[in-house]
Design a protein around this motif. Sequence first.
Motif, PDB file in Angstrom:
ATOM      1  N   ASP A 146       0.802  -1.217   0.000  1.00  0.00           N
ATOM      2  CA  ASP A 146       0.000   0.000   0.000  1.00  0.00           C
ATOM      3  C   ASP A 146       0.842   1.278   0.000  1.00  0.00           C
ATOM      4  OD1 ASP A 146      -2.470   1.131  -0.276  1.00  0.00           O
ATOM      5  OD2 ASP A 146      -2.808   1.368   1.868  1.00  0.00           O
ATOM      6  N   SER A 147       1.966   1.244  -0.659  1.00  0.00           N
ATOM      7  CA  SER A 147       2.775   2.453  -0.827  1.00  0.00           C
ATOM      8  C   SER A 147       3.601   2.296  -2.091  1.00  0.00           C
ATOM      9  CB  SER A 147       3.704   2.675   0.375  1.00  0.00           C
ATOM     10  OG  SER A 147       4.595   3.747   0.109  1.00  0.00           O
ATOM     11  N   ARG A 148       3.737   3.391  -2.837  1.00  0.00           N
ATOM     12  CA  ARG A 148       4.600   3.316  -4.020  1.00  0.00           C
ATOM     13  C   ARG A 148       6.046   3.582  -3.650  1.00  0.00           C
ATOM     14  NH1 ARG A 148       1.477   8.075  -4.932  1.00  0.00           N
ATOM     15  NH2 ARG A 148       0.004   6.733  -6.015  1.00  0.00           N
ATOM     16  N   TYR A 149       6.316   3.733  -2.331  1.00  0.00           N
ATOM     17  CA  TYR A 149       7.667   4.069  -1.901  1.00  0.00           C
ATOM     18  C   TYR A 149       8.329   2.966  -1.085  1.00  0.00           C
ATOM     19  CZ  TYR A 149       5.932   8.599  -3.392  1.00  0.00           C
ATOM     20  OH  TYR A 149       5.384   9.612  -4.131  1.00  0.00           O
ATOM     21  N   VAL A 150       7.903   1.706  -1.275  1.00  0.00           N
ATOM     22  CA  VAL A 150       8.606   0.599  -0.640  1.00  0.00           C
ATOM     23  C   VAL A 150       9.927   0.382  -1.369  1.00  0.00           C
ATOM     24  CG1 VAL A 150       6.559  -0.568   0.240  1.00  0.00           C
ATOM     25  CG2 VAL A 150       7.308  -1.053  -2.066  1.00  0.00           C
ATOM     26  N   VAL A 151      10.984   0.030  -0.619  1.00  0.00           N
ATOM     27  CA  VAL A 151      12.318   0.059  -1.229  1.00  0.00           C
ATOM     28  C   VAL A 151      12.649  -1.184  -2.053  1.00  0.00           C
ATOM     29  CG1 VAL A 151      13.289   1.656   0.445  1.00  0.00           C
ATOM     30  CG2 VAL A 151      13.357  -0.795   0.918  1.00  0.00           C
ATOM     31  N   GLU A 152      11.828  -2.225  -2.001  1.00  0.00           N
ATOM     32  CA  GLU A 152      11.956  -3.359  -2.918  1.00  0.00           C
ATOM     33  C   GLU A 152      10.620  -3.513  -3.655  1.00  0.00           C
ATOM     34  OE1 GLU A 152      15.119  -6.621  -1.664  1.00  0.00           O
ATOM     35  OE2 GLU A 152      13.455  -6.557  -0.268  1.00  0.00           O
ATOM     36  N   PRO A 153      10.329  -2.600  -4.578  1.00  0.00           N
ATOM     37  CA  PRO A 153       8.993  -2.555  -5.186  1.00  0.00           C
ATOM     38  C   PRO A 153       8.745  -3.688  -6.172  1.00  0.00           C
ATOM     39  CG  PRO A 153      10.445  -0.966  -6.241  1.00  0.00           C
ATOM     40  CD  PRO A 153      11.226  -1.551  -5.090  1.00  0.00           C
ATOM     41  N   ASP A 194       3.012  -5.294 -10.203  1.00  0.00           N
ATOM     42  CA  ASP A 194       1.764  -5.210  -9.438  1.00  0.00           C
ATOM     43  C   ASP A 194       1.782  -4.215  -8.290  1.00  0.00           C
ATOM     44  OD1 ASP A 194       0.363  -7.146 -10.934  1.00  0.00           O
ATOM     45  OD2 ASP A 194       1.414  -8.753  -9.888  1.00  0.00           O
ATOM     46  N   GLY A 195       2.947  -3.658  -7.947  1.00  0.00           N
ATOM     47  CA  GLY A 195       3.018  -2.737  -6.828  1.00  0.00           C
ATOM     48  C   GLY A 195       2.371  -1.401  -7.135  1.00  0.00           C
ATOM     49  N   LYS A 196       2.107  -0.641  -6.083  1.00  0.00           N
ATOM     50  CA  LYS A 196       1.544   0.695  -6.246  1.00  0.00           C
ATOM     51  C   LYS A 196       2.527   1.567  -7.010  1.00  0.00           C
ATOM     52  CE  LYS A 196      -1.045   4.103  -3.533  1.00  0.00           C
ATOM     53  NZ  LYS A 196      -1.515   4.444  -2.184  1.00  0.00           N
ATOM     54  N   GLY A 197       2.060   2.223  -8.069  1.00  0.00           N
ATOM     55  CA  GLY A 197       2.941   3.010  -8.911  1.00  0.00           C
ATOM     56  C   GLY A 197       3.618   2.188  -9.991  1.00  0.00           C
ATOM     57  N   ASN A 235       9.250   8.157 -11.048  1.00  0.00           N
ATOM     58  CA  ASN A 235       8.331   7.615 -12.055  1.00  0.00           C
ATOM     59  C   ASN A 235       7.117   6.962 -11.405  1.00  0.00           C
ATOM     60  OD1 ASN A 235       9.302   7.648 -15.097  1.00  0.00           O
ATOM     61  ND2 ASN A 235      11.140   7.492 -13.831  1.00  0.00           N
ATOM     62  N   ALA A 236       7.331   6.292 -10.269  1.00  0.00           N
ATOM     63  CA  ALA A 236       6.195   5.725  -9.543  1.00  0.00           C
ATOM     64  C   ALA A 236       5.255   6.835  -9.087  1.00  0.00           C
ATOM     65  CB  ALA A 236       6.692   4.905  -8.350  1.00  0.00           C
ATOM     66  N   LYS A 237       5.823   7.961  -8.669  1.00  0.00           N
ATOM     67  CA  LYS A 237       5.016   9.112  -8.284  1.00  0.00           C
ATOM     68  C   LYS A 237       4.243   9.648  -9.489  1.00  0.00           C
ATOM     69  CE  LYS A 237       5.396  13.719  -6.178  1.00  0.00           C
ATOM     70  NZ  LYS A 237       4.691  14.424  -7.265  1.00  0.00           N
ATOM     71  N   THR A 238       4.892   9.683 -10.646  1.00  0.00           N
ATOM     72  CA  THR A 238       4.207  10.118 -11.867  1.00  0.00           C
ATOM     73  C   THR A 238       3.003   9.233 -12.151  1.00  0.00           C
ATOM     74  OG1 THR A 238       6.210  11.041 -12.854  1.00  0.00           O
ATOM     75  CG2 THR A 238       4.459  10.386 -14.362  1.00  0.00           C
ATOM     76  N   VAL A 239       3.162   7.922 -11.954  1.00  0.00           N
ATOM     77  CA  VAL A 239       2.035   7.002 -12.159  1.00  0.00           C
ATOM     78  C   VAL A 239       0.875   7.388 -11.248  1.00  0.00           C
ATOM     79  CG1 VAL A 239       1.262   4.610 -11.943  1.00  0.00           C
ATOM     80  CG2 VAL A 239       3.500   5.110 -12.935  1.00  0.00           C
ATOM     81  N   GLY A 240       1.190   7.702  -9.986  1.00  0.00           N
ATOM     82  CA  GLY A 240       0.143   8.123  -9.054  1.00  0.00           C
ATOM     83  C   GLY A 240      -0.511   9.426  -9.477  1.00  0.00           C
ATOM     84  N   ASP A 241       0.297  10.387  -9.930  1.00  0.00           N
ATOM     85  CA  ASP A 241      -0.241  11.680 -10.370  1.00  0.00           C
ATOM     86  C   ASP A 241      -1.176  11.494 -11.560  1.00  0.00           C
ATOM     87  OD1 ASP A 241       1.332  12.814  -8.435  1.00  0.00           O
ATOM     88  OD2 ASP A 241       2.883  13.513  -9.807  1.00  0.00           O
TER      89      ASP A 241
END
Length: 918
Positions: free
Chosen positions: A228-235, A239-242, A338-344
């Motif tokens: 439930d976070s796009r900022y996990v350090v082993e994404p 399928d992960g967020k972002g 880039n994961a943040k961009t996906v969220g935006d």
Amino acid sequence: MTSAPDRIIKQRDIIDRTALADKIEYIVAEDGPQRCRPQILELLQGALADGRAEIKRRLGESPSQGYRASAEQAFLVDQIVRLIYDYVTVHAYPAANRSASERIAILAVGGYGRGEMAPHSDVDIGFVTPYKRSSWTEQVVEAILYLLWDLGLKVGQSSRSLDETVKMAQQDLTIRTALLESRFVWGDRAVYEEAALRFWNEVVANTAPDFVRLKMAERDERHKRMGDSRYVVEPNIKDGKGGLRDLHTLYWIGKYIHKVSTASDLVHVGLLSVEEYNRFRKAENFLWSVRCHMHNITGRAEERLTFDLQREVAEQMQFADRPGRSAVERFMHYYFLNAKTVGDVTGLFLAHLDEAMAQKGRRFIPSFNRKPRKLNGFQLDRGRLALPNVQFFVEDPVRLLEIFHLADLHGLEIHPSAMRTAQRDARLVDKAVQKDPRANALFLDILTSRRDPETVLRWMNESTIFGRFIPDFRRVVAQMQFDMYHHYTVDEHSIRAIGLLADIESGKLKQDHPLSAAIMRNIVSRRVLYVATLLHDIAKGRGGDHSVLGAQVAETLCPRLGLSAAETETVAWLVRHHLLMSATSFKRDLADFKTILDFAQAVQSPERLKLLLVLTVVDIRAVGPGVWNSWKRQLLSDLFEATEEVLRLGHKQRGRDERIASKKSKLGSALQLSPEKFAHFAKTLPDAYWIAEPDDIIERNARHLLKNEGTELAIDACYYPDRGATLVTVFAADHPGLFYRIAGAIHLAGGNIIDARIHTSSDGMAIDNFLIQDPLGRPFREQGQLDRLARNIEEALTNRAKLMTQLDAKPKALRRADAFKIAPSVLIDNQASNRFTVVEVNALDRPALLNNLALALFESKVTLHSAHIATYGERAVDTFYATDLFGAKIESKTKLKSLETRLLEAATVRARVKTKAA
């Protein structure tokens, strides 16, 4: 349904289907249709291997062209499938006069249908027939599948009639989504076209709102499953967020509602602007690049970007080291952006979708009925904060802070169009706005809100306003910490810590943190604590001690936020020392009074002690799930209470003799022995034992010892809920090397020692207490586990050679830990304790490390009194309180140097078999 991608250059360099078809015809003519299969399989294997090699070579030359590589992989599989189909239907199972039912369409579905595949993605295909399958169609499908399997492809397949296809799609969301992306590959096109027509008319028609709702619920559930976070350090790249699946979800929704054939068509139907689509494509291309490199490196369908892969992918994508930041950290920083961009893009897409569906009277996001409030010019649009005009922020840039303040104050969401405008106008937050007293007051109110500061701060971070207003925070946005301890990026960790602080203050976490919750009700410097929590890691990644550099940031920033000189000093102190309490609790012996005195001298005031405890708690818990446990809570509480007593009274309320007497009195009452027998028993235990052990362990030890009086070895293992660990007590004849043998036995039983206290009675018996957890930080609770622990220790102490052999045969550390390079270090301190030499070893954590270190201590002829084991992801920090064989501190420089050398060797080498020692 989808048309084939048209973005492959120099296709014949990947695979030349015409030439291969001619070769197949030649092989069939030479060997006959029944005997030529092995030769055709060999031909196709070579073509597949050559095609993959060419795609990999192209990606190596252009390592950021992942989108192109994914299309090339799908193209390669297309040609293989077509060659197989033609061979099977023309030569293996020819049918001269096919009936109406003897027709097959081969469809690519899922990601393959979209024309995007990583090197080791599944080949998802569907065989569609007009009616119920005939014997001929079953033979053809089976022959095609066996050839694909023999090629080493992992095939996801279905074989259905048109009626079955429609029925299954109506009932199953996964099948419906796969068919939504289906694409004609080969076979009977008329069957495919009929399937497509019926899919849109009978499955999709009038079900768009339901599909959107189900896909968003599916997405939310997937996010929860992946952290439930796009900022996990082993994404998880897929399928992960972002990750890629979030972008696919947008495409599915747009396609379902508007029948778009490509992602670029989302612009034409108004679900993305041109600029938003460009961001969509850029993020997608980067994620595909990473995924393709991961598959190539591992040789399998690996979707999790683990630490060991991060280094290799960073190298493949040509990221380089820069001063203060390694290549892998720069690569992961770019990944998180880039994961943040996906969220935006997802938020903007859903805003467009909501508006479009609302205009048709089919709202996707529920409306809110709220009474109008005084909103200083902002407006409410279906219960969400909106702007009266697009120039509203330009007219007064402080409104870029005010919109978040109002959202927090009134519990409102921000309209996506207002959020988009805020992102566009974020550049207006210049130095003038940063220095504006009104803007700073608004920000401080948000930060210290008693409502939900975490959510609003995360909105501010997503909009980039946060980083613009606090430039030092902008430097840690999307910055990963390349270790196995921290689960999140620095900005996400800091925002989560703020959320935890608010939850403790509100009482939501009172059960987990009773002491911190009580402190929060009584502290004087509430806003100091919130500011310190925000700033504690703000200087990470600058190439120096982030605590010292962060304190310097605090000294500059706090006055700007409106804090007084005294408040600024306290914030700076907290940031500078935010690791002190955890380091003292987890790496020092709290039963050694010198530890308490040194810590109290550093803290100096009860208010600072309270603030530091709560900051330490939220810092540890915000690291990630599973890091906080009851053992850490107990150690921090013990240190707090002992230090608070010293700071309040200037000394310990009860002296050493009084504390020993008090504990003996409590034990005597509990055991109800005769005065003579109890006095004799208590006299055998050294004073250090009574000081170090808590009352409940003393009582359990006593009952265990009395029960086994006269025996030379007795082992007790039980679940110890107060510390979230397993308590193991070993009562044995004391002899050199006892500790390292026990440590080895516990390791072989799958346990990790987190704390150890070693005592020797006056009659020469060792009473050693160990706190143990499994590798995931959980206690052993089942009786079978406890029995295995006791059995392993008993065998180790009676059959030493077997122990060393077993230790040497233990598997090596997992590869992901090998991604980290930690130079071992040994710190020897004769000032930290009045009675002991304190030895701290930092090293890469690995199996049997503690056993190796304990063996080195034994070989150095030192006596061990307590051991304190802390792990921070891949890093182990083991601290030993030791003396020489005569019970004195180790003072000899020669002996200290020899001890350091042995420990460094033990920390470096995985295992050493010492026949003599064994």
